[in-house]
Write a protein that holds these residues in place. Structure first.
Motif, PDB file in Angstrom:
ATOM      1  N   VAL A 151      25.184  -4.846  49.521  1.00 15.18           N
ATOM      2  CA  VAL A 151      24.633  -4.560  50.848  1.00 15.18           C
ATOM      3  C   VAL A 151      23.225  -5.135  50.951  1.00 15.18           C
ATOM      4  O   VAL A 151      22.432  -5.036  50.025  1.00 15.18           O
ATOM      5  CB  VAL A 151      24.590  -3.035  51.102  1.00 15.18           C
ATOM      6  CG1 VAL A 151      23.953  -2.744  52.457  1.00 15.18           C
ATOM      7  CG2 VAL A 151      25.981  -2.429  51.041  1.00 15.18           C
ATOM      8  N   ARG A 152      22.929  -5.724  52.088  1.00 17.09           N
ATOM      9  CA  ARG A 152      21.575  -6.209  52.363  1.00 17.09           C
ATOM     10  C   ARG A 152      21.278  -5.943  53.831  1.00 17.09           C
ATOM     11  O   ARG A 152      22.191  -5.746  54.636  1.00 17.09           O
ATOM     12  CB  ARG A 152      21.451  -7.699  52.056  1.00 17.09           C
ATOM     13  CG  ARG A 152      22.326  -8.596  52.931  1.00 17.09           C
ATOM     14  CD  ARG A 152      22.351 -10.031  52.406  1.00 17.09           C
ATOM     15  NE  ARG A 152      23.054 -10.939  53.310  1.00 17.09           N
ATOM     16  CZ  ARG A 152      24.365 -11.076  53.379  1.00 17.09           C
ATOM     17  NH1 ARG A 152      25.145 -10.345  52.612  1.00 17.09           N
ATOM     18  NH2 ARG A 152      24.919 -11.935  54.219  1.00 17.09           N
ATOM     19  N   GLY A 153      20.006  -5.955  54.176  1.00 11.59           N
ATOM     20  CA  GLY A 153      19.698  -5.684  55.576  1.00 11.59           C
ATOM     21  C   GLY A 153      18.214  -5.689  55.862  1.00 11.59           C
ATOM     22  O   GLY A 153      17.408  -6.199  55.074  1.00 11.59           O
ATOM     23  N   VAL A 154      17.847  -5.107  57.018  1.00 16.74           N
ATOM     24  CA  VAL A 154      16.457  -5.082  57.451  1.00 16.74           C
ATOM     25  C   VAL A 154      16.159  -3.730  58.089  1.00 16.74           C
ATOM     26  O   VAL A 154      17.052  -3.066  58.629  1.00 16.74           O
ATOM     27  CB  VAL A 154      16.145  -6.198  58.470  1.00 16.74           C
ATOM     28  CG1 VAL A 154      16.254  -7.571  57.835  1.00 16.74           C
ATOM     29  CG2 VAL A 154      17.054  -6.094  59.694  1.00 16.74           C
ATOM     30  N   ARG A 155      14.903  -3.349  58.027  1.00 11.79           N
ATOM     31  CA  ARG A 155      14.408  -2.222  58.810  1.00 11.79           C
ATOM     32  C   ARG A 155      13.246  -2.720  59.643  1.00 11.79           C
ATOM     33  O   ARG A 155      12.310  -3.319  59.117  1.00 11.79           O
ATOM     34  CB  ARG A 155      13.955  -1.053  57.925  1.00 11.79           C
ATOM     35  CG  ARG A 155      13.475   0.155  58.757  1.00 11.79           C
ATOM     36  CD  ARG A 155      12.986   1.297  57.882  1.00 11.79           C
ATOM     37  NE  ARG A 155      12.540   2.438  58.704  1.00 11.79           N
ATOM     38  CZ  ARG A 155      11.931   3.523  58.209  1.00 11.79           C
ATOM     39  NH1 ARG A 155      11.704   3.625  56.905  1.00 11.79           N
ATOM     40  NH2 ARG A 155      11.552   4.496  59.022  1.00 11.79           N
ATOM     41  N   VAL A 156      13.340  -2.499  60.947  1.00  6.30           N
ATOM     42  CA  VAL A 156      12.263  -2.878  61.855  1.00  6.30           C
ATOM     43  C   VAL A 156      11.860  -1.653  62.668  1.00  6.30           C
ATOM     44  O   VAL A 156      12.703  -0.854  63.071  1.00  6.30           O
ATOM     45  CB  VAL A 156      12.667  -4.038  62.791  1.00  6.30           C
ATOM     46  CG1 VAL A 156      12.737  -5.347  62.044  1.00  6.30           C
ATOM     47  CG2 VAL A 156      13.998  -3.750  63.494  1.00  6.30           C
ATOM     48  N   VAL A 157      10.563  -1.509  62.869  1.00  5.22           N
ATOM     49  CA  VAL A 157      10.026  -0.463  63.741  1.00  5.22           C
ATOM     50  C   VAL A 157       9.144  -1.172  64.755  1.00  5.22           C
ATOM     51  O   VAL A 157       8.231  -1.912  64.377  1.00  5.22           O
ATOM     52  CB  VAL A 157       9.211   0.587  62.964  1.00  5.22           C
ATOM     53  CG1 VAL A 157       8.693   1.662  63.910  1.00  5.22           C
ATOM     54  CG2 VAL A 157      10.057   1.211  61.854  1.00  5.22           C
TER      55      VAL A 157
END
Length: 215
Positions: A151-157
């Motif tokens: 699993v890979r991904g991003v977190r953006v706020v």
């Protein structure tokens, strides 16, 4: 796909601290404070469905998608997630979607960032050209996540200013599996003032979002 909710953190005579939400088939899990209420599923499905619900494409999308939302407002509604009106209590929206091969070929970190609202420079430029870009954009967090081998991904706020002039914060975590055939998204939204006041509570929800790779 069924949602199982398990109460945890039960004291001797106390109520549960959290509602644990899971989709075992998709190996997707997160938790919300027990005071947050589940949004009516029919209302959520209605607001997220662009096609005629009786169409073949709508039926196929239903088989390929799982979504659920929990609202901290005393009157939970999907409108708090998608409305351009102010949302003064956090609402969390989780979605798992199986992608076609054509869709999977388009997956990138920027594509994951832009799944809910335009975040990347190119996506915001396109929205500006189309006349749909909201003002007041501020990117506060942008991190790449690799929680496991599969699993890979991003977190953006980020912030956007709504038409009523109230700044809103969106906390979005999106994962994709190795072959990009499935994406997993959790979005938490509320006014920026609400986000600051309840930052620890919201971060606990965001960081609880867990996806296990499927074989």
């Amino acid at each position: 796909m069924a949602i199982a909710m398990v109460a945890a953190g039960i004291a001797a005579c106390g109520a549960p601290d959290y509602t644990y939400v899971k989709n075992s088939a998709e190996k997707t899990y997160f938790r919300v404070p027990a005071s947050w209420q589940k949004v009516d599923q029919a209302g959520l499905d209605y607001m997220t469905q662009a096609e005629n619900p009786d169409s073949a494409s709508a039926q196929l999308r239903k088989k390929m998608t799982w979504a659920v939302a929990y609202d901290a407002d005393e009157k939970p509604t999907a409108a708090h997630l998608f409305s351009l009106a102010s949302t003064h209590h956090p609402i969390a929206y989780a979605k798992v979607m199986h992608l076609t091969e054509e869709q999977a070929n388009l997956v990138s970190f920027d594509a994951l960032r832009n799944l809910f609202l335009p975040v990347s420079d190119s996506a915001r430029a396109s929205a500006l050209e189309a006349g749909t870009l909201l003002p007041g954009f501020e990117l506060m967090v942008d991190e790449v996540l690799t929680p496991s081998d599969g699993v890979r991904g991003v977190r953006v706020v980020y912030n956007y200013e709504l038409p009523n002039g109230v700044l809103h914060t969106f906390d979005q975590t999106t994962f994709v599996n190795n072959d990009a055939s499935i994406y997993y998204m959790l979005v938490i939204r509320c006014s920026s003032r609400c986000y600051k006041e309840r930052a620890a509570e919201i971060d606990a929800v965001a960081t609880s979002f867990t996806v296990r790779s499927k074989p």
